[in-house]
Design an enzyme around this catalytic site. Structure first.
Site, short mmCIF file in Angstrom:
data_model
loop_
_atom_site.label_atom_id
_atom_site.label_comp_id
_atom_site.label_asym_id
_atom_site.label_seq_id
_atom_site.Cartn_x
_atom_site.Cartn_y
_atom_site.Cartn_z
N HIS A 1 -9.68 0.63 5.04
CA HIS A 1 -8.34 0.84 5.62
C HIS A 1 -8.46 1.76 6.84
O HIS A 1 -9.25 2.70 6.85
CB HIS A 1 -7.40 1.44 4.57
CG HIS A 1 -5.98 1.45 5.05
ND1 HIS A 1 -5.49 2.47 5.84
CD2 HIS A 1 -4.98 0.55 4.92
CE1 HIS A 1 -4.23 2.19 6.15
NE2 HIS A 1 -3.91 1.04 5.60
N GLY B 1 2.35 2.18 10.96
CA GLY B 1 3.25 3.33 10.85
C GLY B 1 3.90 3.73 12.17
O GLY B 1 4.48 4.80 12.28
N SER C 1 3.49 -2.18 10.39
CA SER C 1 4.93 -2.18 10.66
C SER C 1 5.63 -3.47 10.22
O SER C 1 6.57 -3.93 10.87
CB SER C 1 5.20 -1.89 12.14
OG SER C 1 4.76 -0.57 12.46
N GLU D 1 -5.25 -5.21 10.43
CA GLU D 1 -4.24 -4.18 10.68
C GLU D 1 -4.59 -3.46 11.99
O GLU D 1 -5.42 -2.55 12.00
CB GLU D 1 -4.23 -3.15 9.54
CG GLU D 1 -3.82 -3.73 8.21
CD GLU D 1 -3.25 -2.67 7.27
OE1 GLU D 1 -2.10 -2.82 6.86
OE2 GLU D 1 -3.93 -1.68 6.98
N LYS E 1 0.02 4.26 -0.25
CA LYS E 1 -0.61 5.44 0.38
C LYS E 1 -0.42 6.69 -0.48
O LYS E 1 -0.49 6.60 -1.71
CB LYS E 1 -0.07 5.59 1.81
CG LYS E 1 -0.25 4.29 2.62
CD LYS E 1 -0.01 4.42 4.08
CE LYS E 1 -0.22 3.05 4.76
NZ LYS E 1 -0.13 3.09 6.20
N ASN F 1 0.88 -1.18 0.00
CA ASN F 1 0.00 0.00 0.00
C ASN F 1 0.91 1.22 0.00
O ASN F 1 1.55 1.52 1.00
CB ASN F 1 -0.90 -0.04 1.25
CG ASN F 1 -1.77 1.21 1.36
OD1 ASN F 1 -1.80 2.04 0.46
ND2 ASN F 1 -2.48 1.32 2.48
N GLU G 1 -6.79 4.22 7.79
CA GLU G 1 -6.71 5.67 7.54
C GLU G 1 -8.01 6.19 6.95
O GLU G 1 -8.39 7.34 7.19
CB GLU G 1 -5.49 5.96 6.65
CG GLU G 1 -4.20 5.84 7.46
CD GLU G 1 -3.05 5.16 6.75
OE1 GLU G 1 -3.00 5.18 5.51
OE2 GLU G 1 -2.19 4.58 7.46
P1 13P Z 1 3.02 0.38 7.73
O1 13P Z 1 3.56 -0.89 7.13
O2 13P Z 1 3.73 1.61 7.26
O3 13P Z 1 2.88 0.28 9.21
O4 13P Z 1 1.53 0.54 7.14
C1 13P Z 1 0.66 -0.52 7.24
C2 13P Z 1 -0.53 -0.23 6.41
O5 13P Z 1 -1.34 0.62 6.74
C3 13P Z 1 -0.68 -0.96 5.15
O6 13P Z 1 -1.96 -0.78 4.62
#
Ligand code: 13P
Length: 254
Positions: free
Chosen positions: A97, A179, A218, A173, A10, A8, A99
């Protein structure tokens, strides 16, 4: 079950940057993916077409959209449709997701509409779920996962249920691990994935056994091997560590 390793990206990468990373991945995976894995990339909208072009004809590599609005077309300023994603080569979409839920306040109800809409349009859906830290600390992990899964999947029309085994993937997740550098430990991941498998069985019956459940939060080259070997972990959804081709390739090969 074929393991799925998803990137992803982002809101990172311009079109040339995305094309460059996609080309590095395609070159490294030209002779097939390690362990016959399915590799997915969710670039930002503007770069879906360039990544799809690089991946054309490559077995086990596919492209998805990070978001869409669940309507064919209309007065929805700033939104993008599944038809537009299809037009530029996306075959997968992310739904729910963390976010989208927590930064953009998407409700369970909207996530349910998006899930049903994308499946009806022939897309493969990666439905993301996960608890916040305060919910976990209050012992509400199972309740949260249950609410997120059942609101997204319970109202699915009968006609779509048949397609689920081939077209639905769940990604766990935990919000506190995204993150933050705090990866969930093996016990926590296994507990959540076992709960998800059982909840899916309650909602979907026998199909549940065939649905891949991915872990995200992560994930890095250093921890990918341990995570992907856990029971009920059928793949990984990777954010930051998927931005550099070399690091994502190490995760794909884990
Ligand atoms: P990170 O791997 O940066 O923690 O992000 C995970 C994520 O949100 C993947 O969709």
């Amino acid at each position: 079950m074929q393991k799925i390793i998803a990137a992803n990206w982002k809101m990172y990468k311009t079109r040339p940057e995305a094309a460059q990373t996609a080309a590095e991945l395609a070159l490294a995976l030209a002779d097939g993916t390690p362990h016959d894995r399915l590799v997915l990339v969710f670039p930002p909208f503007m770069a879906v077409d360039v990544v799809a072009e690089v991946f054309t004809g490559k077995k086990n590599l596919a492209v998805g959209g990070q978001n869409f609005y669940p309507a064919g077309q209309g007065a929805f300023t700033g939104e993008i449709s599944t038809g537009m994603l299809n037009d530029v080569g996306a075959t997968w979409v992310l739904v729910g997701h963390s976010e989208r839920r927590h930064v953009f306040n998407e409700s369970d109800e909207l996530i349910a509409r998006k899930t049903a809409f994308a499946l009806a349009q022939g897309f493969k859906v990666m439905l993301c779920v996960g608890e916040m830290l305060h919910e976990r600390e209050a012992g509400r992990l199972r309740d949260v996962l249950s609410r997120q899964l059942s609101t997204a999947l319970d109202p699915l029309p009968e006609a779509l249920s048949g397609a689920l085994a081939e077209r639905l993937v769940v990604a766990y997740e935990p919000v506190w691990a995204i993150g933050t550098g705090k990866v969930a430990g093996p016990v926590e991941v296994q507990e959540a994935h076992a709960a998800l498998r059982a909840l899916l069985a309650d909602i979907l019956g026998e199909t549940a056994a065939e649905l891949p459940i991915l872990y995200g939060g992560s994930v890095k080259p250093a921890n990918a091997f341990g995570l992907v070997g856990l029971d009920n972990v059928d793949g990984l959804l990777v954010g930051a560590s998927s931005l550099e081709a070399q690091s994502f390739l190490q995760i794909i090969g884990s």
